[in-house]
Design an enzyme around this catalytic site. Sequence first.
Site, PDB file in Angstrom:
ATOM      1  CB  SER A 153      -5.318 -42.739 -16.114  1.00 31.32           C
ATOM      2  OG  SER A 153      -5.682 -41.399 -15.842  1.00 31.32           O
ATOM      3  CE1 TYR A 166     -10.687 -44.982 -15.791  1.00 31.66           C
ATOM      4  CE2 TYR A 166      -9.169 -43.172 -15.355  1.00 31.66           C
ATOM      5  CZ  TYR A 166      -9.646 -44.163 -16.191  1.00 31.66           C
ATOM      6  OH  TYR A 166      -9.073 -44.335 -17.442  1.00 31.66           O
TER       7      TYR A 166
END
Length: 247
Positions: A153, A166
């Site tokens: 990501s 995350y």
Amino acid sequence: MNDYNAPSNLLNDKVILITGAGDGIGAQSAKTYAAHGATCILLGRTVAKLEAVYDDIVAAKGAEPAIVPLDIKGATPSHYQQMTQTIIDQFGRLDGVLHNASILGHLSAFKDIDAQEWQDVMQINLNGMVYMTQALLPALLKSDSASVIFTTSSVGRKGRAFWGTYAVSKFATEGVMQTLADEYQNKSIRFNCINPGATRTNMRAQAFPAETPETLKTPEDIMPTYLYLMGNDSADVNGESLDCQPK
């Protein structure tokens, strides 16, 4: 590589394991890989979702997939070792892995990160992925040319406020990929990361509830990069982190 045009037989005779294969990008990847000739092993937590993907692949005349119902949150290294032995017994080798399964956790200030949620996100996004990869290496080494794709990501490259749990799991994912790519650079396995970018998935809706989903790319839209990294056209690509939607 999202302008990559994959030949229809790109993945003929390849055996590919997809985690989080029940919906979203995982389900679309499995169906796309099957459409290009692969035999897919569908790993996920919810049997009904895996069966739906299975049915779609068979209905589209793809090779019959295998289903592995497994909750990464509770799985141990021995579960992955048993799974690998089953793959070797059934298929003789493994040609590819797409590590797609991840959870987001809650977005919160770093000081407010819940200890149990931290453990859960790391267990699924990092620990389970590491233990599974360790176990699968013997099966991958039996392939002439194996590709392992990790899902990253933008917040795994540059930290972002409130995304702590995350983001850290994805920074770690990039580190795992780079370490393995370096260790195996002269072997028949290559390791890379893929960043899907803003895509119309349940996780994206959870992170950005006010966003209009129709403004986003669908999982199907970003499949060219997933095909490129899994097929032999990327045989010389190792240790890279590719964006499906470059800025």
